[in-house]
Design a protein around this motif. Structure first.
Motif, PDB file in Angstrom:
ATOM      1  N   ASP A  29       0.856  -1.347   0.034  1.00 44.98           N
ATOM      2  CA  ASP A  29      -0.013   0.102   0.233  1.00 44.98           C
ATOM      3  C   ASP A  29       0.889   1.282   0.108  1.00 44.98           C
ATOM      4  O   ASP A  29       0.680   2.234  -0.770  1.00 44.98           O
ATOM      5  CB  ASP A  29      -1.002  -0.057   1.199  1.00 44.98           C
ATOM      6  CG  ASP A  29      -2.101   1.043   1.150  1.00 44.98           C
ATOM      7  OD1 ASP A  29      -2.575   1.287   0.302  1.00 44.98           O
ATOM      8  OD2 ASP A  29      -2.020   1.943   2.070  1.00 44.98           O
ATOM      9  N   GLN A  30       1.769   1.351   0.842  1.00 43.94           N
ATOM     10  CA  GLN A  30       2.521   2.535   1.037  1.00 43.94           C
ATOM     11  C   GLN A  30       3.566   2.876  -0.309  1.00 43.94           C
ATOM     12  O   GLN A  30       3.714   3.872  -0.786  1.00 43.94           O
ATOM     13  CB  GLN A  30       3.497   2.436   2.073  1.00 43.94           C
ATOM     14  CG  GLN A  30       2.604   2.878   3.660  1.00 43.94           C
ATOM     15  CD  GLN A  30       1.982   4.094   3.612  1.00 43.94           C
ATOM     16  OE1 GLN A  30       2.697   5.033   3.343  1.00 43.94           O
ATOM     17  NE2 GLN A  30       0.892   4.289   4.016  1.00 43.94           N
ATOM     18  N   SER A  32       2.573   1.755  -3.475  1.00 40.96           N
ATOM     19  CA  SER A  32       1.938   2.134  -4.442  1.00 40.96           C
ATOM     20  C   SER A  32       1.277   3.747  -4.399  1.00 40.96           C
ATOM     21  O   SER A  32       1.205   4.259  -5.179  1.00 40.96           O
ATOM     22  CB  SER A  32       0.566   1.392  -4.511  1.00 40.96           C
ATOM     23  OG  SER A  32      -0.433   1.175  -3.125  1.00 40.96           O
ATOM     24  N   LYS A  33       1.300   3.929  -2.995  1.00 42.91           N
ATOM     25  CA  LYS A  33       0.948   5.449  -2.568  1.00 42.91           C
ATOM     26  C   LYS A  33       1.993   6.223  -3.016  1.00 42.91           C
ATOM     27  O   LYS A  33       1.609   7.554  -3.638  1.00 42.91           O
ATOM     28  CB  LYS A  33       0.325   5.670  -1.374  1.00 42.91           C
ATOM     29  CG  LYS A  33      -0.741   5.081  -0.695  1.00 42.91           C
ATOM     30  CD  LYS A  33      -1.065   5.042   0.827  1.00 42.91           C
ATOM     31  CE  LYS A  33      -2.565   4.700   0.851  1.00 42.91           C
ATOM     32  NZ  LYS A  33      -2.908   4.593   2.241  1.00 42.91           N
ATOM     33  N   LEU A  57      -5.152  10.721  -8.574  1.00 41.62           N
ATOM     34  CA  LEU A  57      -4.808  10.975  -7.184  1.00 41.62           C
ATOM     35  C   LEU A  57      -5.908  11.703  -6.479  1.00 41.62           C
ATOM     36  O   LEU A  57      -6.388  12.811  -6.963  1.00 41.62           O
ATOM     37  CB  LEU A  57      -3.475  11.931  -7.065  1.00 41.62           C
ATOM     38  CG  LEU A  57      -3.128  12.180  -5.704  1.00 41.62           C
ATOM     39  CD1 LEU A  57      -2.333  10.878  -4.976  1.00 41.62           C
ATOM     40  CD2 LEU A  57      -1.529  13.071  -5.972  1.00 41.62           C
ATOM     41  N   HIS A 112      -3.280   3.043   6.876  1.00 34.62           N
ATOM     42  CA  HIS A 112      -4.242   4.161   6.972  1.00 34.62           C
ATOM     43  C   HIS A 112      -3.717   4.955   8.123  1.00 34.62           C
ATOM     44  O   HIS A 112      -3.772   6.263   7.881  1.00 34.62           O
ATOM     45  CB  HIS A 112      -5.565   3.784   6.990  1.00 34.62           C
ATOM     46  CG  HIS A 112      -6.311   3.548   5.568  1.00 34.62           C
ATOM     47  ND1 HIS A 112      -7.838   3.248   5.367  1.00 34.62           N
ATOM     48  CD2 HIS A 112      -5.669   3.298   4.678  1.00 34.62           C
ATOM     49  CE1 HIS A 112      -7.895   2.961   4.352  1.00 34.62           C
ATOM     50  NE2 HIS A 112      -6.758   3.110   3.391  1.00 34.62           N
ATOM     51  N   ASP A 115      -0.766   7.102   7.346  1.00 42.70           N
ATOM     52  CA  ASP A 115      -1.211   8.350   6.436  1.00 42.70           C
ATOM     53  C   ASP A 115      -1.794   9.328   7.431  1.00 42.70           C
ATOM     54  O   ASP A 115      -1.393  10.794   7.106  1.00 42.70           O
ATOM     55  CB  ASP A 115      -2.281   7.831   5.400  1.00 42.70           C
ATOM     56  CG  ASP A 115      -1.569   6.969   4.301  1.00 42.70           C
ATOM     57  OD1 ASP A 115      -0.446   6.951   4.134  1.00 42.70           O
ATOM     58  OD2 ASP A 115      -2.548   6.782   3.318  1.00 42.70           O
ATOM     59  N   ARG A 119       1.189  12.229   6.945  1.00 43.61           N
ATOM     60  CA  ARG A 119       1.118  12.921   5.890  1.00 43.61           C
ATOM     61  C   ARG A 119       0.388  14.284   6.009  1.00 43.61           C
ATOM     62  O   ARG A 119      -0.178  14.641   7.108  1.00 43.61           O
ATOM     63  CB  ARG A 119       0.152  12.221   4.817  1.00 43.61           C
ATOM     64  CG  ARG A 119       0.827  10.954   4.363  1.00 43.61           C
ATOM     65  CD  ARG A 119       0.080  10.257   3.337  1.00 43.61           C
ATOM     66  NE  ARG A 119       0.483   9.240   2.723  1.00 43.61           N
ATOM     67  CZ  ARG A 119       1.601   9.005   1.828  1.00 43.61           C
ATOM     68  NH1 ARG A 119       2.051  10.077   1.214  1.00 43.61           N
ATOM     69  NH2 ARG A 119       1.952   7.722   1.394  1.00 43.61           N
ATOM     70  N   VAL A 129      -3.991   8.762   0.938  1.00 38.27           N
ATOM     71  CA  VAL A 129      -3.680   8.740  -0.417  1.00 38.27           C
ATOM     72  C   VAL A 129      -4.550   7.634  -1.167  1.00 38.27           C
ATOM     73  O   VAL A 129      -4.522   6.569  -0.827  1.00 38.27           O
ATOM     74  CB  VAL A 129      -2.427   8.690  -0.813  1.00 38.27           C
ATOM     75  CG1 VAL A 129      -2.222   8.315  -2.139  1.00 38.27           C
ATOM     76  CG2 VAL A 129      -1.270   9.830  -0.171  1.00 38.27           C
ATOM     77  N   ASP A 130      -5.626   8.362  -1.791  1.00 38.08           N
ATOM     78  CA  ASP A 130      -6.430   7.449  -2.679  1.00 38.08           C
ATOM     79  C   ASP A 130      -6.054   7.663  -4.045  1.00 38.08           C
ATOM     80  O   ASP A 130      -5.604   8.796  -4.547  1.00 38.08           O
ATOM     81  CB  ASP A 130      -7.763   7.394  -2.538  1.00 38.08           C
ATOM     82  CG  ASP A 130      -8.416   7.123  -1.100  1.00 38.08           C
ATOM     83  OD1 ASP A 130      -7.736   6.314  -0.518  1.00 38.08           O
ATOM     84  OD2 ASP A 130      -9.270   7.672  -0.606  1.00 38.08           O
ATOM     85  N   ASN A 141      -7.352   2.616  -2.473  1.00 38.85           N
ATOM     86  CA  ASN A 141      -6.160   2.242  -2.592  1.00 38.85           C
ATOM     87  C   ASN A 141      -5.928   0.988  -2.233  1.00 38.85           C
ATOM     88  O   ASN A 141      -6.992   0.000  -2.095  1.00 38.85           O
ATOM     89  CB  ASN A 141      -5.301   3.227  -1.598  1.00 38.85           C
ATOM     90  CG  ASN A 141      -5.744   3.037  -0.118  1.00 38.85           C
ATOM     91  OD1 ASN A 141      -5.973   2.148   0.426  1.00 38.85           O
ATOM     92  ND2 ASN A 141      -5.945   4.227   0.283  1.00 38.85           N
TER      93      ASN A 141
END
Length: 175
Positions: A29-30, A32-33, A57, A112, A115, A119, A129-130, A141
């Motif tokens: 996940d991280q 890909s974000k 984004l 999550h 994030d 973030r 981040v989606d 995501n």
């Protein structure tokens, strides 16, 4: 009479596998974000399946469907409690299926939470981040995929009556 360490060792193995799966979800996940922020900032879009899946984004301050945008701190605290709860309950794991469910939930929730904590715009109020747009219905995501699949499996295991802390019929030790 000597102490039996078999149950403790058997219990550690599923917990470790839960953590390994959670780490894999978290890393996927991280990563890909990071890619999405790099490749899609500035309004970039990538069509994957025309009319169905597009990459774009979206920085989400709320929950699913951007609900509760002004209550980011509530989601931060709730997610932290969920992560702690999964880590606590996971110590009772004996079922491979439940190990997978809790690993997916832990990985998605932890990602999550990171994030929300780290973030922008600020600590504890970060935006998730989606970037996977499902035909304009919602944007998610990789963590959302893991959470959704894990919740569906959780429901299935619960409906089938498969307990968290015991061996399933296929894995019961022989007498």
């Amino acid at each position: 009479m000597p102490e039996d360490h078999g149950d403790r060792a058997g219990g550690a193995r599923p917990y470790i596998w839960m953590l390994v799966l959670a780490a894999a979800v978290l890393l996927a996940d991280q990563a890909s974000k990071l890619w999405a922020v790099s490749a899609l900032s500035g309004g970039g879009r990538i069509t994957v399946v025309p009319g169905l899946i597009e990459l774009r984004l979206l920085l989400n301050p709320g929950a699913a469907f951007s609900i509760g945008e002004g209550a980011t701190w509530v989601f931060t605290l709730t997610t932290a409690a969920a992560v702690a709860g999964i880590l606590y309950v996971g110590r009772r794991l004996r079922s491979p299926a439940w190990t997978a469910v809790l690993g997916g939930l832990l990985g998605g929730a932890t990602s999550h939470l990171l994030d929300r904590l780290f973030r922008p715009p600020s600590f504890g109020h970060g935006h998730v981040v989606d970037f996977i747009d499902y035909g304009g219905l919602f944007v998610g995501n990789v963590a959302d995929i893991a959470l959704t699949v894990s919740c569906a499996l959780l429901l299935l295991l619960t409906l089938r009556g498969i307990p968290l802390g015991t061996f399933t019929e296929e894995r019961q030790p022989s007498s």
